[in-house]
Design a protein around this motif. Sequence first.
Motif, PDB file in Angstrom:
ATOM      1  N   ALA A  67       0.812  -1.248  -0.102  1.00 39.52           N
ATOM      2  CA  ALA A  67      -0.146   0.032  -0.092  1.00 39.52           C
ATOM      3  C   ALA A  67       0.907   1.215   0.115  1.00 39.52           C
ATOM      4  O   ALA A  67       0.677   2.074  -0.813  1.00 39.52           O
ATOM      5  CB  ALA A  67      -0.769  -0.081   1.259  1.00 39.52           C
ATOM      6  N   SER A  68       1.785   1.395   0.882  1.00 38.95           N
ATOM      7  CA  SER A  68       2.825   2.353   0.674  1.00 38.95           C
ATOM      8  C   SER A  68       3.586   2.662  -0.311  1.00 38.95           C
ATOM      9  O   SER A  68       3.835   3.698  -1.045  1.00 38.95           O
ATOM     10  CB  SER A  68       3.690   2.197   2.002  1.00 38.95           C
ATOM     11  OG  SER A  68       3.052   2.137   3.435  1.00 38.95           O
ATOM     12  N   ALA A  70       2.343   1.806  -3.349  1.00 34.34           N
ATOM     13  CA  ALA A  70       1.800   2.390  -4.330  1.00 34.34           C
ATOM     14  C   ALA A  70       1.302   3.959  -3.957  1.00 34.34           C
ATOM     15  O   ALA A  70       1.381   4.585  -5.178  1.00 34.34           O
ATOM     16  CB  ALA A  70       0.273   1.640  -4.365  1.00 34.34           C
ATOM     17  N   ALA A  71       1.225   4.209  -3.167  1.00 35.32           N
ATOM     18  CA  ALA A  71       0.900   5.563  -2.626  1.00 35.32           C
ATOM     19  C   ALA A  71       2.493   6.254  -3.154  1.00 35.32           C
ATOM     20  O   ALA A  71       2.241   7.504  -3.606  1.00 35.32           O
ATOM     21  CB  ALA A  71       0.729   6.001  -1.224  1.00 35.32           C
ATOM     22  N   ALA A  72       3.366   5.897  -2.958  1.00 32.60           N
ATOM     23  CA  ALA A  72       4.715   6.635  -3.246  1.00 32.60           C
ATOM     24  C   ALA A  72       4.784   6.644  -4.700  1.00 32.60           C
ATOM     25  O   ALA A  72       5.327   7.745  -5.163  1.00 32.60           O
ATOM     26  CB  ALA A  72       6.102   5.969  -2.604  1.00 32.60           C
ATOM     27  N   LYS A  74       2.546   6.763  -6.876  1.00 31.89           N
ATOM     28  CA  LYS A  74       1.452   7.852  -7.437  1.00 31.89           C
ATOM     29  C   LYS A  74       1.908   9.258  -7.154  1.00 31.89           C
ATOM     30  O   LYS A  74       1.806  10.153  -7.908  1.00 31.89           O
ATOM     31  CB  LYS A  74       0.046   7.504  -6.587  1.00 31.89           C
ATOM     32  CG  LYS A  74      -1.037   8.635  -7.128  1.00 31.89           C
ATOM     33  CD  LYS A  74      -2.193   8.157  -6.461  1.00 31.89           C
ATOM     34  CE  LYS A  74      -3.403   9.276  -6.964  1.00 31.89           C
ATOM     35  NZ  LYS A  74      -4.629   8.789  -6.077  1.00 31.89           N
ATOM     36  N   SER A  75       2.629   9.274  -5.891  1.00 37.49           N
ATOM     37  CA  SER A  75       2.906  10.955  -5.729  1.00 37.49           C
ATOM     38  C   SER A  75       4.323  11.190  -6.461  1.00 37.49           C
ATOM     39  O   SER A  75       4.364  12.385  -7.211  1.00 37.49           O
ATOM     40  CB  SER A  75       3.376  10.793  -4.146  1.00 37.49           C
ATOM     41  OG  SER A  75       4.175  12.209  -4.033  1.00 37.49           O
TER      42      SER A  75
END
Length: 427
Positions: A67-68, A70-72, A74-75
Motif C-alpha cells: 500500500a505504501s 503504491a502511494a509513493a 502515485k506521488s
Amino acid sequence: MALCFQTILIIAFLVKMLISLTVGKVDAGVAVLLTEDKRLIEFPSILLPPSITSGSIVDITVSRNLASEAAAQKSFQSLQSSILSTYGQQSPSPPVIRCRNATQTSVVLEWDPIALATAELRSLSLYRNDSKAGNIPKPKEMTSTKMSGLAVDTEYNFQLVLRTSAGVYSSEKLTVRTHKMTDLSGITVTPGMMAPPLRESLSGAIDRIGAKIAENVRIDTTHFVCMEGRGREWEKAVEMNIPVVRPEWVEGCEREGRIVGVRGYYLNADPKLRQVGQGVGLQQSPQRQQQQRRESQGPASSSTASIPNDQLPNRSRQDIQSPTPTNNLRPSNLPPPPLSPSEGGSPAPPPPAKDTPKTELDAQLSPSESTVSGPISPEANSAPSHTTSTDHVDQQPPYQNLKPANSGDGGTSPKPGDNASMVDVAL
C-alpha cells in the motif's frame, strides 16, 4: 561477518520472514547482532527496545508494504507531471510593442507586461534603428517609456529584446514617423489652474488644432497649460520636465498653423520673446518679401527702382533703358541753339558740373544771377524770388531748364556779365 543494515532492508522488501538475533554489543548508535550461524549484523540501536543489553535475543519481522509502495509511486508520477506542465509546456513570450503617441521630436512607446513563465529575467532592452538605446529600468513594473530628442518628420524603427534564463525573445519591429511642424495631432495638453471661461476657450482651441486633452499628467503629456504655478498636477509636470506654458501658446499654434516655441510662453516669460509670424495661409512670396525689405531699408526716392520697367511711364522707362545726357535735352518749341565758335558764333561759357557743390556753384554765378551768397539758410530758401537760387540748381541744372531772354533775336548766347532774366522751362 557483519551484514549492513541496508541488506536487511532489501531482504525485508523481498520476503516476509521472522529472524531471531542475539545482541552482542550495544553502543550509543549501533548494536552488534549475531545470527544463528555466527554472522555479525550492525543494527541501529535506536530501533531496538530500550531494555536491550548484551545477550538479549530479539525477533525481527520483515514484510513488504504494498500500500505504501503504491502511494509513493502515485506521488512520484504527480510530481513528474507538474514539472512537465510547468517547465516543459510554458516558456517566456516575446514582448508586444506599440506606439502610444508621437510628436515632432518624441515618441511614447508602450507594451504588455512581460510573461516570463518560470524563467529568470536577465534584462529588457530597447533598440532604435537596430542600435541599443538602453535598458528598461524595473521591467517587471514599467510598461511604457518616452524617447525624446528625435528629428522632425523622420522615420524610426523600435524593438524590444527580452533576455531570460530560458533564452532571448525579441518583439516585432515597430515603425514610427515623427510629425511635421504643421501636424498638431500629437500635442497632449493637461490644463491647470485657470478661470472656467478661459478653460472653456482653451478646450475649443485644442479641438480646433486637432490636439488632445488629458485631465491628469501622464507620460504622453506634452504641455501643461495654466495661469498659476501651483497644485499637485503642476508639481508632477515640473518633476517630469514637462513645459509649463500659458494659454496663449495654444492660440499661437492655432494662429500660425504650426507648433511654435514655448520660450516666450512660460509663466514668467517676457511677451516680447514671442515670435508672431504671418501664418501658414498668409506666407508671402520671396519676391514680395525682398521688395518689402528694400522699401524698409532704402529711402523713399528709391522706390521707383523696385518697380518693373514695364509698369513705368513711357518717359521714365525710356530714361532707365537708354539714359540721355542732360545737356542734350531741349524743348521743341525753343529756337535753335546758338552757333559754335567754329561756325562763326561767340563762345559760350562752360556749364557748371552736375555734381558741383552748392558753394562752388554759387561762386561761379555772377551777383546778378544769384541772390544767395554763402551758406543757404531757411529764410533764404523760403523767400520768393524770380531769379535763380541754388535750390533750383540742386533740382535741375541751369543750362537745362533756363534760356536767355534774347534768344529769339538772332541767337546770341548770354554772357557772364549780362543781367539776363532766367525763365523755368517745363519739360
